[in-house]
Motif scaffolding. Structure first.
Motif, PDB file in Angstrom:
ATOM      1  N   THR A  47       0.842  -1.198   0.000  1.00  0.00           N
ATOM      2  CA  THR A  47       0.000   0.000   0.000  1.00  0.00           C
ATOM      3  C   THR A  47       0.870   1.238   0.000  1.00  0.00           C
ATOM      4  O   THR A  47       1.917   1.272   0.666  1.00  0.00           O
ATOM      5  CB  THR A  47      -0.918   0.011   1.238  1.00  0.00           C
ATOM      6  OG1 THR A  47      -1.694  -1.193   1.261  1.00  0.00           O
ATOM      7  CG2 THR A  47      -1.864   1.203   1.214  1.00  0.00           C
ATOM      8  N   ALA A  85     -11.359   4.742  -9.858  1.00  0.00           N
ATOM      9  CA  ALA A  85     -11.658   3.308  -9.743  1.00  0.00           C
ATOM     10  C   ALA A  85     -11.699   2.630 -11.100  1.00  0.00           C
ATOM     11  O   ALA A  85     -11.295   1.466 -11.242  1.00  0.00           O
ATOM     12  CB  ALA A  85     -12.986   3.110  -9.014  1.00  0.00           C
ATOM     13  N   VAL A 141      -8.125   1.578 -12.392  1.00  0.00           N
ATOM     14  CA  VAL A 141      -7.331   0.588 -11.653  1.00  0.00           C
ATOM     15  C   VAL A 141      -7.125  -0.703 -12.445  1.00  0.00           C
ATOM     16  O   VAL A 141      -5.988  -1.184 -12.563  1.00  0.00           O
ATOM     17  CB  VAL A 141      -7.987   0.305 -10.284  1.00  0.00           C
ATOM     18  CG1 VAL A 141      -7.271  -0.850  -9.582  1.00  0.00           C
ATOM     19  CG2 VAL A 141      -7.939   1.543  -9.416  1.00  0.00           C
ATOM     20  N   ALA A 189      -4.930  -8.363  -7.426  1.00  0.00           N
ATOM     21  CA  ALA A 189      -6.001  -7.380  -7.538  1.00  0.00           C
ATOM     22  C   ALA A 189      -5.535  -6.087  -6.884  1.00  0.00           C
ATOM     23  O   ALA A 189      -4.657  -6.088  -6.017  1.00  0.00           O
ATOM     24  CB  ALA A 189      -7.280  -7.882  -6.871  1.00  0.00           C
ATOM     25  N   GLU A 200      -6.919  -2.009  -5.535  1.00  0.00           N
ATOM     26  CA  GLU A 200      -8.041  -1.133  -5.192  1.00  0.00           C
ATOM     27  C   GLU A 200      -7.495   0.236  -4.823  1.00  0.00           C
ATOM     28  O   GLU A 200      -6.413   0.351  -4.220  1.00  0.00           O
ATOM     29  CB  GLU A 200      -8.859  -1.716  -4.045  1.00  0.00           C
ATOM     30  CG  GLU A 200      -8.067  -1.974  -2.783  1.00  0.00           C
ATOM     31  CD  GLU A 200      -8.897  -2.613  -1.684  1.00  0.00           C
ATOM     32  OE1 GLU A 200      -8.391  -2.738  -0.553  1.00  0.00           O
ATOM     33  OE2 GLU A 200     -10.048  -2.987  -1.961  1.00  0.00           O
ATOM     34  N   ASN A 257      -7.168   3.552  -2.776  1.00  0.00           N
ATOM     35  CA  ASN A 257      -7.362   3.947  -1.386  1.00  0.00           C
ATOM     36  C   ASN A 257      -8.212   5.210  -1.314  1.00  0.00           C
ATOM     37  O   ASN A 257      -8.105   6.094  -2.172  1.00  0.00           O
ATOM     38  CB  ASN A 257      -6.017   4.173  -0.703  1.00  0.00           C
ATOM     39  CG  ASN A 257      -5.164   2.921  -0.694  1.00  0.00           C
ATOM     40  OD1 ASN A 257      -5.685   1.809  -0.615  1.00  0.00           O
ATOM     41  ND2 ASN A 257      -3.854   3.090  -0.797  1.00  0.00           N
ATOM     42  N   LEU A 300      -2.720   3.433  -3.825  1.00  0.00           N
ATOM     43  CA  LEU A 300      -3.189   2.150  -4.327  1.00  0.00           C
ATOM     44  C   LEU A 300      -2.773   1.036  -3.383  1.00  0.00           C
ATOM     45  O   LEU A 300      -1.700   1.099  -2.768  1.00  0.00           O
ATOM     46  CB  LEU A 300      -2.592   1.897  -5.718  1.00  0.00           C
ATOM     47  CG  LEU A 300      -3.288   0.905  -6.649  1.00  0.00           C
ATOM     48  CD1 LEU A 300      -4.651   1.443  -7.075  1.00  0.00           C
ATOM     49  CD2 LEU A 300      -2.418   0.652  -7.880  1.00  0.00           C
ATOM     50  N   THR A 301      -3.632   0.039  -3.257  1.00  0.00           N
ATOM     51  CA  THR A 301      -3.313  -1.183  -2.513  1.00  0.00           C
ATOM     52  C   THR A 301      -3.383  -2.360  -3.470  1.00  0.00           C
ATOM     53  O   THR A 301      -4.427  -2.601  -4.092  1.00  0.00           O
ATOM     54  CB  THR A 301      -4.282  -1.406  -1.344  1.00  0.00           C
ATOM     55  OG1 THR A 301      -4.166  -0.331  -0.414  1.00  0.00           O
ATOM     56  CG2 THR A 301      -3.973  -2.725  -0.635  1.00  0.00           C
TER      57      THR A 301
END
Length: 372
Positions: free
Chosen positions: A300, A308, A311, A351, A353, A355, A360-361
């Motif tokens: 992270t 979104a 991503v 994958a 997602e 933050n 980004l994580t």
């Protein structure tokens, strides 16, 4: 013999067998009961001379000669009726056989029509019309399921071919850009009679461009190797790799052990790309965090806000959040695509997602078969 002929022969044969069996059953049932049926019907008529089986003949009954004549007559009637029934049954069976063959041929063609549609579509498809689909309009069933499966396969092939075409175009663009910059630096920077300081600057510029080309080619080769799968597997302590790379990058590392059966070089590159990507796109005052645990690795950062919808695209080769600026230290856009390829080679799922506060994580989840 094609499939339609086989189905016609099978259906027609079964229908003919069923019709022949029905005719034979009716014939034998009537043969055993026809005399008694005719006698009973005749005996129920007023003044009938024909005695019923088991019924006592009255005094007014006909003589023995008349009775014998009546029995012979009944036998003749029975034989004539059975012969007539047999002829009519054979004729009906022949007509039934012809009708069953025609019906079976029509039904087989109707049942195999979706297969013909699939065959024609498969023969017609090429790289220029992969967008075509069967879109079979039929009730639910095995053939409808086959056509839908074929359409789904075409969707995957179209996406794969499109991704390969974009990859080739992007790779050619990246290499051409690097070579054009090298040529411009050599032709413009070293034109005329440059002094020593200018030559030194151009030398450093050309070395930087050569390093960028080397990183790009190395990334392409690594991506190709990752897509081919693994030749050998051995237990790799991913948490140790994460701890070492995290300390070098100043990241916070926490969590438990994570041992994966795989290629140590590729797994080190996977972790290294995730950490390098998180550091490169982090804020100056941000943080990078690495978490390891049973079956999972997560990295992270606190970089810029990532939409979104963008991503999933970041895992495609040469995809970046912003346009390339050709600044020192800028990546080639292969980091996350290499991560995804290495993850697939290790039967893992990657994958990402966005933050809420930015950054980004990225999570890599390893399956049970890959865990050491």
């Amino acid at each position: 013999m094609n499939e339609r002929t086989r189905l016609t022969a099978s259906f027609g044969g079964l229908l003919l067998l069923a019709g022949g069996g029905l005719v034979a059953l009716i014939y034998f049932l009537l043969r055993d009961s026809l005399v008694s049926t005719i006698s009973s019907a005749a005996a129920r008529q007023p003044g009938s001379p024909v005695p019923l089986p088991g019924v006592r003949v009255s005094a007014a009954a006909p003589s023995g000669g008349d009775f014998a004549t009546t029995v012979q007559l009944l036998g003749f009637v029975e034989e004539t009726a059975l012969d007539r029934l047999l002829l009519v049954s054979i004729a009906a069976a022949a007509g039934f056989a012809l009708a069953s063959v025609v019906l079976a041929w029509w039904m087989a063609g109707r049942m195999l029509r979706p297969v013909s549609v699939i065959t024609r579509t498969a023969r017609r498809l090429s790289g220029s019309n992969l967008h075509e689909r069967i879109a079979l309009d039929a009730p639910p069933g095995e053939l409808k399921q086959l056509a839908d499966t074929f359409d789904a396969m075409l969707d995957r092939i179209e996406r794969l071919v499109g991704a390969q075409q974009r990859f080739a175009a992007n790779a050619a663009h990246e290499l051409r850009t690097q070579l054009a910059m090298q040529r411009a630096a050599a032709e413009i920077g070293l034109a005329g009679e440059p002094d020593a300081a200018r030559v030194s600057r151009m030398r450093e510029k050309l070395i930087d461009l050569a390093d960028g080309n080397e990183r790009l080619i190395e990334g392409l080769l690594l991506l190709s190797v990752s897509e081919q799968g693994l030749e050998r597997r051995e237990p790799v302590a991913v948490h140790h790799i994460a701890a070492a790379l995290g300390d070098d990058a100043g990241a916070l590392v926490r969590g438990g052990p994570l041992v994966v059966k795989g290629d140590p070089v590729l797994l080190e590159r996977l972790v290294g790309n995730l950490v390098a990507n998180a550091v490169r796109y982090n804020r100056p005052d941000g943080r990078v965090e690495i978490v390891t645990g049973p079956g999972e690795l997560a990295v992270t950062n606190t970089g810029p806000v990532v939409p979104a919808e963008v991503v999933p695209l970041l895992f495609e080769p040469f995809r970046r959040l912003h346009e390339r600026r050709h600044t020192p230290g800028e990546g080639a856009g292969l980091g996350l695509s290499i991560v995804a390829a290495v993850a697939r080679a290790h039967d893992a799922v990657v994958a990402a997602e966005a933050n809420p506060g930015g950054g980004l994580t990225v999570r890599v989840t390893f399956g049970g078969a890959s865990l050491g």
